[in-house]
Design a protein around this motif. Structure first.
Motif, PDB file in Angstrom:
ATOM      1  N   TYR A 110      -3.441  -0.943   7.919  1.00  0.00           N
ATOM      2  CA  TYR A 110      -3.397  -1.378   6.429  1.00  0.00           C
ATOM      3  C   TYR A 110      -2.650  -0.656   5.239  1.00  0.00           C
ATOM      4  N   ASN A 111      -2.820   0.412   5.151  1.00  0.00           N
ATOM      5  CA  ASN A 111      -2.812   1.826   4.525  1.00  0.00           C
ATOM      6  C   ASN A 111      -1.294   1.854   4.536  1.00  0.00           C
TER       7      ASN A 111
ATOM      8  N   ASP B  86      -7.584  -8.934  -4.275  1.00  0.00           N
ATOM      9  CA  ASP B  86      -6.258 -10.111  -5.351  1.00  0.00           C
ATOM     10  C   ASP B  86      -6.714 -11.460  -4.687  1.00  0.00           C
ATOM     11  N   VAL B  87      -7.188 -11.659  -5.921  1.00  0.00           N
ATOM     12  CA  VAL B  87      -8.312 -13.789  -5.441  1.00  0.00           C
ATOM     13  C   VAL B  87      -6.914 -14.332  -4.953  1.00  0.00           C
ATOM     14  N   VAL B  88      -6.686 -15.409  -3.934  1.00  0.00           N
ATOM     15  CA  VAL B  88      -5.288 -15.756  -4.163  1.00  0.00           C
ATOM     16  C   VAL B  88      -5.015 -17.545  -3.604  1.00  0.00           C
TER      17      VAL B  88
ATOM     18  N   GLN C 289      -6.953  -8.336   6.266  1.00  0.00           N
ATOM     19  CA  GLN C 289      -7.451  -7.789   6.794  1.00  0.00           C
ATOM     20  C   GLN C 289      -8.235  -9.159   8.278  1.00  0.00           C
ATOM     21  N   ASP C 290      -7.424  -9.882   7.906  1.00  0.00           N
ATOM     22  CA  ASP C 290      -6.801 -11.743   9.415  1.00  0.00           C
ATOM     23  C   ASP C 290      -6.394 -10.598  10.494  1.00  0.00           C
ATOM     24  N   VAL C 291      -6.077  -9.553  10.135  1.00  0.00           N
ATOM     25  CA  VAL C 291      -4.735  -9.418  11.366  1.00  0.00           C
ATOM     26  C   VAL C 291      -5.845  -8.333  12.250  1.00  0.00           C
TER      27      VAL C 291
ATOM     28  N   ARG D 217      -5.346  -2.589  -0.740  1.00  0.00           N
ATOM     29  CA  ARG D 217      -5.388  -3.717  -0.704  1.00  0.00           C
ATOM     30  C   ARG D 217      -6.075  -4.699   0.048  1.00  0.00           C
ATOM     31  N   VAL D 218      -6.682  -5.954  -0.120  1.00  0.00           N
ATOM     32  CA  VAL D 218      -6.649  -6.278   0.921  1.00  0.00           C
ATOM     33  C   VAL D 218      -7.014  -7.833  -0.524  1.00  0.00           C
TER      34      VAL D 218
END
Length: 473
Positions: A407-408, A162-164, A378-380, A85-86
């Motif tokens: 991430y998972n 996810d577009v947020v 993905q920023d981390v 997920r991103v």
């Protein structure tokens, strides 16, 4: 006037990591790598391990592999390399690199997520190889999918996109007193009773279980342990029916209280209806909602997550710090102030990713610092970061290094491995101590996550949770 708790409370709101149990062995984190230990100084090598329904391969050095691996002439993909997920900020472009060793195709199922690579031409399908960078552009807010196929044919996985909106919250780092009321009277164990005849009996053995919640006694709701004690005392020793919540299901059990040597009727069960301790507030968002701890509050006896009906935050004062050392985690000790003037907010949820609720105006007045952008997963990245804490009486940022990002992770509250590098914090605490759980992690000017666990073997290191994992609750 503030009412002070009569005893000094040690911080309990930080999990201590020694090992993660698996079927025939134990997972160990050794030198920044996961290994699977079967016994004293005996680790799994060159073999598959099944744990919790998932398969893992241990290489020649006994290290759990990730990404693409060739094993016995066959290629296998270890799923940690590509996120499930991103998040993409609405109307912005995000850059990615999955580090795939072979050529793959990425396709979008919606025009709201446009893909681009070196051609710089947005499309619904692109081809990448190796560590090629590519970008995704998010249009209208919502959840979408992109598919990943090897050579454009073999499906590897679907990734949720996810577009947020750009999200903001104030990173706090303030210690807080926590009071949590269980949803029902919690059974933590059974024990023997010396009856009025001098014989020892254990009436609840095999009937009540550790982790049960007693909801009613002969149909009468039980909200506190005092309610239960009173109902048992008034039973006159007659067989009773207890309505019990067990592993999420309601069951009825029959139990006959026994008259003890002191003349009181008893069930022979140890029970609890609340828990309390000291932890750290991670953030307060623009709507006054808070997140804290980064992991759930578990009962100290059963180890189970406390099923809570209500709880509250209270002001606290740190009275002392016990430094962590090899094999012994440190802790914060202090007092919790109870009373209307010390009430700082209400707890609404106790989850594996933290406790959540709302703060009141009194707490809002104490918040210092400006709102900070919430980092997408993905920023981390691995590299320098900070944790924010005021355990010394002053809110400060202390240097750390993010050594690993997963991430998972199936354990969302262990999605980062961090190491304290700040000399001042190491001198003050030895690294991470119990009670620092929830301290916000800041990287590149964004709120990236929170501290959750300390490694017993090395107090300077521990786990953190990605802020997006935490805020999903």
């Amino acid at each position: 006037m503030k009412r002070r708790l009569a005893v000094i409370l040690a911080a309990v709101a930080l999990s201590v990591v020694m090992s993660v149990p698996a079927y025939a062995g134990t997972w160990k984190y050794v030198n920044d790598q996961w290994k699977y230990q079967r016994g004293a100084n005996k680790f799994a090598y060159k073999e598959w391990i099944q744990d919790n329904g998932n398969w893992y391969y241990m290489d020649n050095n006994g290290v759990m592999t990730t990404g693409w691996q060739q094993i016995d002439g066959q290629w296998y993909y270890m799923d940690q390399a590509v996120p499930d997920r991103v998040s993409i900020i609405e109307n912005e472009e995000e850059e990615f690199s999955f580090g795939l060793p072979l050529k793959a195709t990425i396709s979008s199922d919606s025009q709201e997520v446009a893909l681009a690579n070196e051609s710089n031409i947005p499309a619904d399908q692109i081809t990448i190889s190796g560590r090629d960078h590519f970008s995704m552009f998010g249009g209208e807010k919502g959840s979408y999918q992109v598919g990943l196929k090897l050579f454009g044919v073999i499906k590897l996985k679907d990734i949720q996109v996810d577009v947020v909106d750009t999200r903001y919250a104030v990173p706090c780092g303030s210690p807080i007193g926590i009071y949590l009321k269980s949803d029902g009277v919690m059974v933590i164990g059974t024990g023997r009773i010396t009856g009025s005849d001098g014989m020892e009996v254990e009436p609840a053995y095999g009937i009540l279980k550790s982790g049960d919640y007693i909801e009613a006694f002969n149909g009468k709701p039980m909200n506190t342990k005092e309610d239960l004690i009173r109902a048992v005392s008034e039973s006159g020793g007659q067989e009773c029916v207890l309505q019990v919540r067990r592993e999420g299901e309601d069951v009825d059990v029959s139990l006959k209280p026994v008259q003890g040597a002191d003349g009181q009727y008893k069930l022979g069960a140890w029970v609890r209806d609340d828990t309390q301790g000291i932890g750290t507030i991670t953030y307060v968002d623009m709507n006054g909602r808070f997140g804290a701890l980064g992991h759930g509050i578990s009962d100290s006896d059963t180890g189970d997550l406390v099923e809570s009906s209500e709880g509250a935050l209270y002001s606290t004062e740190i009275m002392g710090i016990e430094k962590g050392s090899m094999g012994k985690p440190g802790l914060l000790s202090g007092v919790i102030y109870y009373g209307p003037q010390s009430h700082m907010g209400d707890i609404e949820k106790n989850t594996n990713e933290g406790i959540f609720g709302t703060v009141n105006q009194q707490f809002k007045k104490q918040i210092s610092g400006e709102p900070m952008e919430i980092a997408c997963r993905q920023d981390v990245k691995q590299g320098p970061a900070y944790i924010r804490s005021n355990i010394s009486g002053e809110l400060k940022d202390y240097a750390i290094e993010i050594q690993k990002v997963d991430y998972n992770s199936g354990h969302k509250n262990k999605s980062m491995v961090i190491k304290v590098t700040d000399p001042e914090l190491l001198e003050l605490t030895g690294g991470i101590v119990q009670g620092m759980s929830g301290s916000p992690i800041i990287q590149d000017g964004k709120l990236a996550g929170a501290v959750t666990h300390v490694f017993v073997q090395d107090a300077s290191r521990g786990y953190g949770i990605l802020i997006e994992n935490m805020m999903e609750q």
